[in-house]
Design a protein around this motif. Structure first.
Motif, PDB file in Angstrom:
ATOM      1  N   ASP A   1       0.733  -1.207   0.062  1.00 18.22           N
ATOM      2  CA  ASP A   1      -0.068   0.068   0.044  1.00 18.22           C
ATOM      3  C   ASP A   1       0.918   1.346   0.044  1.00 18.22           C
ATOM      4  OD1 ASP A   1      -2.586  -1.267   0.237  1.00 18.22           O
ATOM      5  OD2 ASP A   1      -2.111  -1.865   2.348  1.00 18.22           O
ATOM      6  N   TYR A   2       0.516   2.247  -0.764  1.00 21.63           N
ATOM      7  CA  TYR A   2       1.044   3.625  -0.862  1.00 21.63           C
ATOM      8  C   TYR A   2       0.152   4.644  -0.559  1.00 21.63           C
ATOM      9  CZ  TYR A   2       3.022   8.048  -2.896  1.00 21.63           C
ATOM     10  OH  TYR A   2       3.188   9.222  -3.230  1.00 21.63           O
ATOM     11  N   TYR A   3       0.915   5.525   0.256  1.00 18.74           N
ATOM     12  CA  TYR A   3      -0.173   6.857   0.554  1.00 18.74           C
ATOM     13  C   TYR A   3       0.747   8.009   0.610  1.00 18.74           C
ATOM     14  CZ  TYR A   3      -2.547  10.161   3.628  1.00 18.74           C
ATOM     15  OH  TYR A   3      -3.061  11.258   4.057  1.00 18.74           O
ATOM     16  N   HIS A   4       0.098   9.072   0.057  1.00 18.06           N
ATOM     17  CA  HIS A   4       0.649  10.657  -0.286  1.00 18.06           C
ATOM     18  C   HIS A   4      -0.402  11.431   0.175  1.00 18.06           C
ATOM     19  CE1 HIS A   4       2.376  14.118  -1.907  1.00 18.06           C
ATOM     20  NE2 HIS A   4       1.210  14.256  -2.465  1.00 18.06           N
ATOM     21  N   THR A   5       0.157  12.386   0.942  1.00 14.32           N
ATOM     22  CA  THR A   5      -0.467  13.610   1.177  1.00 14.32           C
ATOM     23  C   THR A   5       0.288  14.756   1.041  1.00 14.32           C
ATOM     24  OG1 THR A   5      -1.809  15.015   2.984  1.00 14.32           O
ATOM     25  CG2 THR A   5       0.136  13.683   3.644  1.00 14.32           C
ATOM     26  N   SER A   6      -0.494  16.071   0.502  1.00 10.80           N
ATOM     27  CA  SER A   6       0.262  17.341   0.398  1.00 10.80           C
ATOM     28  C   SER A   6       0.415  18.062   1.534  1.00 10.80           C
ATOM     29  CB  SER A   6      -0.406  17.915  -0.654  1.00 10.80           C
ATOM     30  OG  SER A   6      -1.940  18.288  -0.382  1.00 10.80           O
ATOM     31  N   LYS A   7       0.613  19.258   1.804  1.00 17.00           N
ATOM     32  CA  LYS A   7       0.879  19.949   3.120  1.00 17.00           C
ATOM     33  C   LYS A   7      -0.551  20.200   3.475  1.00 17.00           C
ATOM     34  CE  LYS A   7       4.545  23.079   1.144  1.00 17.00           C
ATOM     35  NZ  LYS A   7       4.946  24.258   0.878  1.00 17.00           N
TER      36      LYS A   7
ATOM     37  N   LEU B   1       2.180  21.595   7.845  1.00 18.50           N
ATOM     38  CA  LEU B   1       3.080  20.692   7.854  1.00 18.50           C
ATOM     39  C   LEU B   1       3.492  19.945   6.636  1.00 18.50           C
ATOM     40  CD1 LEU B   1       1.164  18.798  10.902  1.00 18.50           C
ATOM     41  CD2 LEU B   1       3.019  20.327  10.789  1.00 18.50           C
ATOM     42  N   PRO B   2       4.655  19.738   6.406  1.00 12.94           N
ATOM     43  CA  PRO B   2       5.171  19.196   4.902  1.00 12.94           C
ATOM     44  C   PRO B   2       4.351  17.849   4.697  1.00 12.94           C
ATOM     45  CG  PRO B   2       7.079  19.549   6.397  1.00 12.94           C
ATOM     46  CD  PRO B   2       5.995  19.702   7.349  1.00 12.94           C
ATOM     47  N   GLY B   3       4.107  17.671   3.233  1.00 14.17           N
ATOM     48  CA  GLY B   3       3.604  16.446   2.749  1.00 14.17           C
ATOM     49  C   GLY B   3       4.576  15.239   3.029  1.00 14.17           C
ATOM     50  N   TYR B   4       3.914  14.136   2.712  1.00 12.21           N
ATOM     51  CA  TYR B   4       5.246  13.081   3.047  1.00 12.21           C
ATOM     52  C   TYR B   4       4.363  11.676   2.261  1.00 12.21           C
ATOM     53  CZ  TYR B   4       1.540  11.694   6.567  1.00 12.21           C
ATOM     54  OH  TYR B   4       0.259  11.535   7.337  1.00 12.21           O
ATOM     55  N   ASP B   5       5.151  10.720   1.971  1.00 10.15           N
ATOM     56  CA  ASP B   5       4.698   9.515   1.303  1.00 10.15           C
ATOM     57  C   ASP B   5       5.090   8.380   2.251  1.00 10.15           C
ATOM     58  OD1 ASP B   5       4.512  10.701  -1.713  1.00 10.15           O
ATOM     59  OD2 ASP B   5       6.141  11.582  -0.821  1.00 10.15           O
ATOM     60  N   LEU B   6       4.103   7.219   2.289  1.00 11.26           N
ATOM     61  CA  LEU B   6       4.391   5.997   3.065  1.00 11.26           C
ATOM     62  C   LEU B   6       4.129   4.906   2.377  1.00 11.26           C
ATOM     63  CD1 LEU B   6       2.482   7.109   6.345  1.00 11.26           C
ATOM     64  CD2 LEU B   6       5.011   7.110   6.065  1.00 11.26           C
ATOM     65  N   PHE B   7       4.719   3.750   2.510  1.00 16.55           N
ATOM     66  CA  PHE B   7       4.653   2.590   2.111  1.00 16.55           C
ATOM     67  C   PHE B   7       4.448   1.485   3.239  1.00 16.55           C
ATOM     68  CE2 PHE B   7       6.832   4.738  -1.085  1.00 16.55           C
ATOM     69  CZ  PHE B   7       6.066   4.283  -2.496  1.00 16.55           C
TER      70      PHE B   7
ATOM     71  N   LYS C   1      10.403   6.498   7.205  1.00 15.05           N
ATOM     72  CA  LYS C   1      10.037   8.106   6.510  1.00 15.05           C
ATOM     73  C   LYS C   1       9.746   8.953   7.910  1.00 15.05           C
ATOM     74  CE  LYS C   1       9.119  11.619   4.125  1.00 15.05           C
ATOM     75  NZ  LYS C   1       9.935  12.412   3.108  1.00 15.05           N
ATOM     76  N   LYS C   2      10.466   9.799   8.026  1.00 11.44           N
ATOM     77  CA  LYS C   2      10.237  10.892   9.011  1.00 11.44           C
ATOM     78  C   LYS C   2       9.112  12.011   8.732  1.00 11.44           C
ATOM     79  CE  LYS C   2      14.849  10.242  11.526  1.00 11.44           C
ATOM     80  NZ  LYS C   2      15.221   9.317  10.429  1.00 11.44           N
ATOM     81  N   TYR C   3       8.152  12.013   9.428  1.00 16.00           N
ATOM     82  CA  TYR C   3       7.049  12.854   9.020  1.00 16.00           C
ATOM     83  C   TYR C   3       6.224  13.335  10.369  1.00 16.00           C
ATOM     84  CZ  TYR C   3       3.886   8.925   9.378  1.00 16.00           C
ATOM     85  OH  TYR C   3       3.218   7.919   9.850  1.00 16.00           O
ATOM     86  N   TYR C   4       5.722  14.550   9.904  1.00 20.00           N
ATOM     87  CA  TYR C   4       4.831  15.054  11.002  1.00 20.00           C
ATOM     88  C   TYR C   4       3.437  14.548  11.031  1.00 20.00           C
ATOM     89  CZ  TYR C   4       8.440  18.581  10.911  1.00 20.00           C
ATOM     90  OH  TYR C   4       9.723  19.426  10.812  1.00 20.00           O
ATOM     91  N   ALA C   5       2.898  13.797  12.114  1.00 26.36           N
ATOM     92  CA  ALA C   5       1.653  13.232  12.141  1.00 26.36           C
ATOM     93  C   ALA C   5       0.642  14.451  12.414  1.00 26.36           C
ATOM     94  CB  ALA C   5       1.621  12.024  12.925  1.00 26.36           C
ATOM     95  N   SER C   6       1.113  15.425  13.310  1.00 28.26           N
ATOM     96  CA  SER C   6       0.124  16.455  13.732  1.00 28.26           C
ATOM     97  C   SER C   6       1.091  17.588  14.578  1.00 28.26           C
ATOM     98  CB  SER C   6      -0.596  15.967  14.960  1.00 28.26           C
ATOM     99  OG  SER C   6      -1.541  16.857  15.295  1.00 28.26           O
ATOM    100  N   GLY C   7       0.390  18.616  14.332  1.00 33.52           N
ATOM    101  CA  GLY C   7       1.032  19.908  15.216  1.00 33.52           C
ATOM    102  C   GLY C   7       0.621  19.909  16.588  1.00 33.52           C
TER     103      GLY C   7
END
Length: 791
Positions: A709-715, A723-729, A755-761
């Motif tokens: 599975d792949y997921y992408h979100t923009s900012k 918060l920056p967008g990110y991609d997950l697999f 992947k290092k990404y922000y889940a929430s602020g």
């Protein structure tokens, strides 16, 4: 928007309680068999449902390694889940609509468990032994439950049946992750009485280490159990009672300092700018998995509930349904919200050199009891050409213990402090609703007219005030009688009422093509700010309701080209919002710098109300206000292609366009809004998910299935930052029915590439000059073993 797999499968005549059984024949993600959902409170094919809905059954939840509500993001574009102070205090966002991250606003999206709406606080729902999860997008309320402007998420527990069976399941993963789950289904009296027992336990070490105070955060320590009793003593009568309990006691989520405004006038005035920059540089050298906190964090939540659903067939075509719900949620967390240790002032500002300063911490305590009841009378007329439903809804929510927040901002430990701010909300919601569905085959074959109307009465009574200590030790009765342990106590009231409606046409043009168009009016109630406000904030003690009118058109299609089969579903929508409710942040008085005699001494950033008294500042530094008009437009799409037996590819996405039509924020509040636009918190412009799954039979060895599975979100905007967008697999491999036995072995990995990404602020107010965030999980992997028994 349709789903890429099965949710519920049953004949349309089955009772709703029995409809919660998953159909294992539809277990494979990507199945093109009929998908049946209950999004409109009746069983119907998702390919002929004129609402945007995404659905998952129990097998799909397991295949996607969904272990909590936040994991739904990866499989459902257009939905965002964030925690207010922590992941357990879940906030759901759909189509630009959510609950404020702080403060007592009505949610734009409501989760339901067994058709009962969840309380606003501690709204996370355990995902074990569920028959389905259904995500509805767009305004809701004319068919069931509470009004919402964004959508609803329906969690259905698996119902008892009359076959002896169940399963036991265990998993072990990195960070010493231990998970156990079990289900036992017991037929007690053949075709009359059945009992289903289920439970789950999980314990995991924190994946973030602290070099400061307290335990390592980002751990798990949860358990839950559920008992469901099915009674069918006579034909035409069904009663299902569910008792559930869950709790999680952890060290909370790690807030990480990620940015500092080096031009912040507030930090420079206080003499804290360079010391905080130094801390940021140290945090960047350590990386996000090591933090330095100044308090012993904790996050405790417990949920218990009792649900009773009664169905009576009054006649062959008239059915009475009653859904009673009792929910009791307790939430208590204390978080190092700023991601900072105690800061030592450098003497360049109002704090003397060497002064220790707490920048921002936050504690929230809530103890809420909610009672609800929904009655539906539904039937058919005109030889089956008219479906009708009338009903009523009642909800009463009230505090049962200390409720409020403690948010020290720029305080000196042991010398200055702020009191605990109390907000005891007593909410009542009543509604009547009716719906019809009329077949128009005499006009055009397959054409249908749908209409619904609801009238809602909402009332909120809030006793608000400030404690005399920073501890949560004031009870609702203390506030009501103005006891000595609470100051400036006052009772604030607000009420609203509004009609909402839905009108639409749908057309089953061919067996494989379904078209629909619908327009809806949505509404969510206003509310009360706390504590008792003073000075220039007095006019904003309460805020008004928000309303939306939207239009949506959609098409659902299936196709075949030789042996290749597929599905394409798409919908386009636009909603116009009036009286938009927004949270303003940073309305807090620091421990130094404010002066009622010095010119400019009560400017924004120094005093929100002009009196230099932090005791009557808005709770948590957040004020909820009506700010104007907006528009949210977008497209949802969902596709599936199966080129050969056992192989499927899926792709789904949501594209949003948000616009401020009018900003009506008063001048006195403008400094607390970073840009001259209405903020769309937790709303990404584009989200996308894709997947591939292949399953092959290995004879007596079993079935081998692999999925990616792949997921992408923009900012993702939150208050004043994006918060920056990110991609997950995510990936998983399963060997099912090992050696012909009812045993399954799975190996899973989430966040494959770490992947290092922000889940929430957590702190995102431009006025405060810092940004801190909660990081998403690192790479998580493990092995899972399940043994099934009985039928």
């Amino acid at each position: 928007m349709a789903t890429t797999g099965a949710a519920l499968a049953q004949s349309s005549g089955e009772s709703q309680s029995r409809a919660q059984e998953p159909d294992h024949a539809l277990a494979s993600t990507g199945s093109l068999d009929e998908i049946v959902v209950t999004a409109r409170r009746s069983a119907e094919s998702i390919q002929s449902t004129p609402v945007s809905v995404t659905a998952f059954n129990a097998d799909m939840l397991r295949q996607a390694s969904i272990q909590n509500t936040q994991d739904l993001i990866v499989k459902t574009p257009g939905i965002f889940l964030a925690g207010s102070g922590g992941r357990e205090n879940t906030i759901y966002a759909i189509r630009g609509q959510s609950k404020a991250l702080s403060g007592n606003s009505a949610p734009g999206v409501i989760p339901y468990f067994a058709e009962v709406p969840s309380p606003v606080v501690g709204a996370g729902i355990p995902t074990y032994d569920l028959s389905s999860v259904q995500v509805l997008k767009g305004p809701q309320g004319t068919l069931f439950g509470r009004n919402t402007t964004g959508g609803a998420i329906l969690y259905y527990p698996t119902a008892p049946n009359y076959e002896l069976g169940g399963y036991i399941q265990g998993a072990y993963g990195n960070y010493d992750d231990r998970q156990f789950e079990g289900v036992l289904n017991l037929p007690i009296v053949a075709n009359k009485v059945a009992l289903r027992l289920s439970g789950q336990y999980q314990k995991r070490d924190g994946y973030t280490r602290t070099i400061g105070v307290g335990r390592d955060p980002d751990n798990v320590n949860s358990r839950g159990y559920r008992a469901s009793l099915l009674l069918e003593p006579v034909e035409g009568f069904t009663n299902t009672t569910i008792y559930d309990y869950s709790r999680n006691r952890t060290a909370g989520d790690a807030s990480v300092l990620v940015d500092v405004d080096r031009n912040s006038p507030l930090l420079a005035t206080l003499g804290l700018l360079q010391p905080i920059v130094d801390v940021l540089e140290a945090q960047q050298r350590r990386g996000p998995r090591v933090v330095d906190t100044d308090i012993g964090q904790f996050q405790n939540v417990s949920r218990r509930g009792l649900t009773n659903r009664t169905e009576i067939d009054l006649a062959d075509d008239i059915h009475l349904i009653n859904i009673f719900g009792y929910r009791r949620n307790k939430l208590d967390y204390f978080a190092s919200s700023d991601g900072l240790p105690t800061i030592v002032a450098d003497g360049t500002g109002v704090f003397p050199v060497g002064t220790p300063v707490t920048v921002v911490n936050g504690r929230q305590t809530q103890n809420v009891q909610q009672l609800s009841d929904e009655v539906q009378l539904r039937g058919e007329a005109m030889d089956g050409n008219l479906d009708w439903l009338v009903g009523g809804f009642y909800l009463k929510s009230k505090p049962k213990g200390p409720s409020g927040t403690y948010v020290p901002i720029f305080t000196i430990p042991g010398i200055t402090d702020v009191p605990f701010s109390y907000n005891f909300y007593d909410e009542t919601s009543k509604a009547l609703f009716a719906n019809i569905g009329l077949k128009l085959d005499s006009v055009v074959e397959g054409l249908r007219f749908n209409a619904g109307f609801r009238y809602t009465w909402d009332k909120i009574e809030a006793c608000v005030g400030s404690g005399v200590t920073s501890r949560p030790d004031v009870k609702p009765a203390d506030c009501a009688r103005g006891a000595s342990n609470i100051v400036n106590a006052s009772v604030q009231r607000t009420s609203s009422k509004a009609p909402t409606w839905t009108i639409g046409l749908d057309w089953q043009a061919t067996k494989d093509v379904f078209l629909y168009a619908v327009t809806r009016r949505g509404y969510r109630t206003g509310g009360v700010n706390s504590p008792t406000l003073a000075g220039r904030l007095t006019p904003y003690q309460s805020f008004a309701p928000e309303k939306v009118t939207d239009v949506e058109i959609g098409a659902r299609t299936e196709w075949r080209a030789g042996d290749v089969r597929g599905r394409v579903n798409v919908s386009a929508f636009s909603g116009w919002y009036n009286g938009v409710q927004i949270p303003l942040s940073g309305l807090a008085t620091p421990a130094a710098g404010c002066s009622t005699t010095t010119p400019g001494g009560t400017a924004p950033g120094l005093s929100p109300d002009g009196d230099c008294d932090p005791g009557n500042d808005p709770t948590g530094g957040t004020l909820l206000v009506n700010a104007g008009k907006t528009r949210v437009s977008g497209i949802d799409f969902d596709t599936l292609v199966s080129p050969i037996q056992g192989l499927s590819f899926t792709a789904a996405g949501t594209l949003l366009d948000t616009k401020t039509r009018e900003l009506t924020l008063p001048a006195v509040l403008r400094p607390y809004l970073a840009s001259p636009e209405v903020p769309f918190n937790l709303t990404a412009k584009f989200t996308f998910s894709g997947g591939a799954r292949y399953a092959v039979e290995l004879g007596s060895a079993g079935e081998l299935a692999a999925s990616l599975d792949y997921y992408h979100t923009s900012k993702v905007p939150i208050t004043d930052v994006k918060l920056p967008g990110y991609d997950l697999f995510n990936g998983r491999i399963d060997l099912n029915n090992v050696g012909g036995l009812p045993m399954d072995i799975g190996v899973f990995m989430r966040n494959l590439f770490n992947k290092k990404y922000y889940a929430s602020g957590t702190v995102t107010s431009a006025l405060l000059g810092i940004t801190s965030a909660i990081y998403g999980e690192p790479r998580m992997y493990g092995v899972q073993l399940r043994y099934r028994f009985g039928s």
